[in-house]
Design an enzyme around this catalytic site. Structure first.
Site, mmCIF file in Angstrom:
data_model
loop_
_atom_site.group_PDB
_atom_site.id
_atom_site.type_symbol
_atom_site.label_atom_id
_atom_site.label_comp_id
_atom_site.label_asym_id
_atom_site.label_seq_id
_atom_site.Cartn_x
_atom_site.Cartn_y
_atom_site.Cartn_z
ATOM 1 N N GLU A 158 7.751 -7.338 76.346
ATOM 2 C CA GLU A 158 6.980 -8.264 75.726
ATOM 3 C C GLU A 158 5.462 -7.802 76.099
ATOM 4 O O GLU A 158 4.898 -8.675 76.971
ATOM 5 C CB GLU A 158 7.470 -9.604 75.927
ATOM 6 C CG GLU A 158 8.831 -10.126 75.370
ATOM 7 C CD GLU A 158 9.305 -11.313 75.327
ATOM 8 O OE1 GLU A 158 8.331 -12.046 75.361
ATOM 9 O OE2 GLU A 158 10.343 -11.626 75.660
ATOM 10 N N TYR A 197 12.414 -15.751 65.890
ATOM 11 C CA TYR A 197 12.018 -17.071 66.382
ATOM 12 C C TYR A 197 10.475 -16.960 67.023
ATOM 13 O O TYR A 197 10.056 -15.935 67.042
ATOM 14 C CB TYR A 197 13.057 -17.794 67.304
ATOM 15 C CG TYR A 197 13.775 -16.998 68.324
ATOM 16 C CD1 TYR A 197 12.744 -16.660 69.412
ATOM 17 C CD2 TYR A 197 14.955 -16.505 68.189
ATOM 18 C CE1 TYR A 197 13.382 -15.821 70.606
ATOM 19 C CE2 TYR A 197 15.363 -15.490 69.108
ATOM 20 C CZ TYR A 197 14.643 -15.386 70.479
ATOM 21 O OH TYR A 197 15.072 -14.505 71.265
#
Length: 609
Positions: A383, A451
């Site tokens: 990430e 999400y």
């Protein structure tokens, strides 16, 4: 993937009084009625964590214990717990605390320490006698590792195992045969036939030698055995109906969510894969995340999948052993070890500088003989490549593809290689920043993190669903939807069958909200059990029930709080959409947010069936 902060397990570390050698008290019991064994539980290059275990092998109680040993020059104890440790030069002495000196017959106790250097202890004595319970001082060494077993004469219900002998300076007494890490037999020869097995089932075997003083040597390498008959236990075809959940290593602490909960909730029977989160990425390598949770914590019988308590001397404990027990109970489940996450993705930049070396380090860790049978592959949660998450990466658009190519080359076609990815479908966003299309040829699938699009990290709002399936009028950022992300990946050439839709088993919320519909202003994040602005579904379903739907997901307005989260009904809608798009299945973050009867896992299973 979110990586929540947690308290460190274990006891507080005490500073050592590195004073002169303390004189020994009289031995509390004869040395031949107790043993002391040493293990190195962690090693970080410049230092290590060691552990001594004292066991009363006699028939009467021991009232106290004292261990002495020598370290080579350059190796020392820097801190210890559960014992008073002192030194005189290179000679070290450890005495029991006031509360852990008494040992009943058959009982054992351990103490640990942190050390500097790389040496191993020698010349060990326990209460003035041999640490192995023998008659000589300083006693003999534990046996070597036996050879990795070989399997032959495999049938539907049995297998013959053979291995090369271990060596020992005083002689090998017998061998423990371990199936899935649990002892199934003790034999005096170098072969054993295991019977009563299940047809068409995967098993893993190791062996461990014992010497005449009952010291155990290292566990051997593992051999995998698949019994004949009974069909196949191969994983579901890649990209077809994958139902994957994340299990967090730290969930066993404050959340008290154990691997056993997958069984009691009924979830284990409804999934195909588990991602174990997280391994660390540091110094360009894959590394252990939490050794205590991973392979050292002892689980009681009521916490254990098998219903049997861990023992002090078993080869593998912790979550890894519980996952092994889960696989024995549900052999269809495949388990991947996930590395990185929000907190540990900063290490990928260095890894990308030498992808082959990174892949080798990951392979060595995942395929460690102590737990190689537990894992069926690796998951990478970076990430984000060539973009920003907790930190920013500037390794270039090609680095992601290069990393995945190296992992596939090392892990081969018999292991799964997967990745969690951004769901930023905006023009010039995170999907555009890296070569996800080129990398997709090397992965089995992508877990698209659809999400956390919106939340109280924007403290004043506007309120918006954190996991919208599609766009809607007034969405704060166009392109922040599941549909946009999937369309963007497809446009990059990623096959639909290699894309999994993501579901969060939690909600995100604000407080100080005055309107029930999305788009309202707020004063900050709503209170959460573990983190402001976040709450588990199992709590929200009753504390703030859904009051409306937007963009294929639910929202709830209660008091002055506004939450968005998925329910069994909205999950059903998303699963139908995933099937209409030809997606490979679904995954979710993470098990402990579900109800005790696993209703969200059940909705995913039903929706994809």
């Amino acid at each position: 993937m979110r990586f929540r902060q947690r308290a460190t397990a274990g006891l507080a570390t005490l500073l050592l009084p590195l004073a002169g050698l303390v004189g020994l008290a009289s031995p509390a019991h004869a040395a031949d009625s107790a043993t002391a064994t040493y293990s190195k539980t962690q090693d970080w290059g410049t230092g290590f964590e060691g552990k001594w275990t004292v066991k009363n092998t006699g028939t009467t109680a021991i009232s106290s214990w004292t261990i002495q040993w020598d370290f080579p020059s350059g190796t020392s104890v820097t801190s210890a717990w559960d014992a008073d440790v002192t030194s005189s030069g290179n000679h070290w002495t450890a005495k029991n605390k006031s509360w852990n000196g008494a040992l009943a017959a058959g009982a054992s106790v351990s103490f640990g320490f942190n050390g500097a250097g790389s040496g191993s202890p020698s010349n060990c004595t326990l209460n003035g006698g041999s640490c192995d319970g023998g008659t000589t001082v300083p006693g003999d060494n534990p046996p070597s590792a036996a050879g990795t077993p070989t399997a032959s004469s495999v049938t539907d219900t049995s297998v013959k195992l053979s291995w090369s002998a271990a060596t020992d300076d005083k002689g090998v007494k017998n061998y423990d045969v371990l199936r899935g890490g649990s002892k199934v037999a003790t034999v005096t020869t170098t072969s054993y036939t295991d019977t009563g097995l299940t047809a068409g089932t995967d098993y893993s075997y190791t062996v461990q030698a014992r010497d005449t003083a009952d010291q155990t040597g290292p566990v051997s390498g593992a051999v995998a055995v698949h019994t004949t008959g009974g069909g196949t236990t191969d994983p579901p075809p890649t990209g077809k109906n994958v139902k994957l959940g994340y299990f967090t290593e730290w969930g066993i602490y404050g959340r008290n969510y154990q691997v056993k909960n997958l069984v009691t909730s009924g979830s284990a029977a409804k999934i195909t894969h588990i991602n174990y989160a997280f391994g660390n990425v540091t110094n360009g390598q894959c590394a252990i995340g939490d050794s205590y949770a991973d392979y050292d914590k002892a689980f009681t019988a009521d916490q254990s999948v098998s219903g049997v308590a861990d023992t002090w001397d078993q080869p593998l404990r912790g979550n890894f052993n519980q996952l092994r027990e889960l696989k024995a109970k549900y052999p269809n489940i495949k388990i991947l070890w996930s590395f990185g996450g929000w907190t540990w993705s900063g290490g990928f930049a260095q890894a990308a500088a030498n992808p082959a070396a990174f892949a080798q380090s990951c392979y060595n860790l995942v395929e460690d003989p102590r737990w190689a049978d537990v894992f069926d592959g690796i998951d990478i949660d970076w990430e984000y490549p060539n973009s920003c998450g907790l930190s920013c990466d500037t390794s270039g658009a090609a680095s992601y593809k290069n990393l995945m190519q190296a992992l596939r080359a090392k892990f081969g076609s018999n292991n799964l290689v997967t990745a969690a990815t951004t769901a930023d479908g905006t023009s010039g966003g995170k999907i555009d920043a890296a070569d996800y299309g080129g990398a997709s040829q090397y992965v089995d699938w992508y877990n698209v993190m659809s999400y956390d699009f919106f939340g109280a990290f924007a403290a004043q709002g506007p309120t918006a669903p954190h996991s919208p399936l599609t766009s809607y009028s007034g969405i704060p950022t166009p392109g922040f939807t599941t549909a946009d992300a999937i369309a963007k990946f497809k446009s990059k050439g990623v096959p639909a069958s290699k894309l999994l839709i993501g579901i969060g088993f939690y909600g995100r919320g604000w407080t100080g909200v005055t309107q029930s519909a999305p788009g309202g202003t707020a004063t900050g994040p709503a209170a959460g059990t573990y983190e402001q602005g976040i709450e588990d579904y199992k709590v929200l379903k009753t504390s703030c029930p859904s009051t409306g739907l937007v963009a294929g997901t639910a929202y709830a307005y209660c008091g002055n709080n506004w939450w968005s989260y998925d329910t069994p009904a909205t999950i059903g809608t998303k699963m139908s959409w995933a099937k209409s798009q030809g997606l490979g299945g679904a995954f979710f973050w993470e098990f402990s947010g579900d109800t005790s009867n696993g209703e969200l896992v059940g909705a995913i299973n039903s929706g994809l069936s």
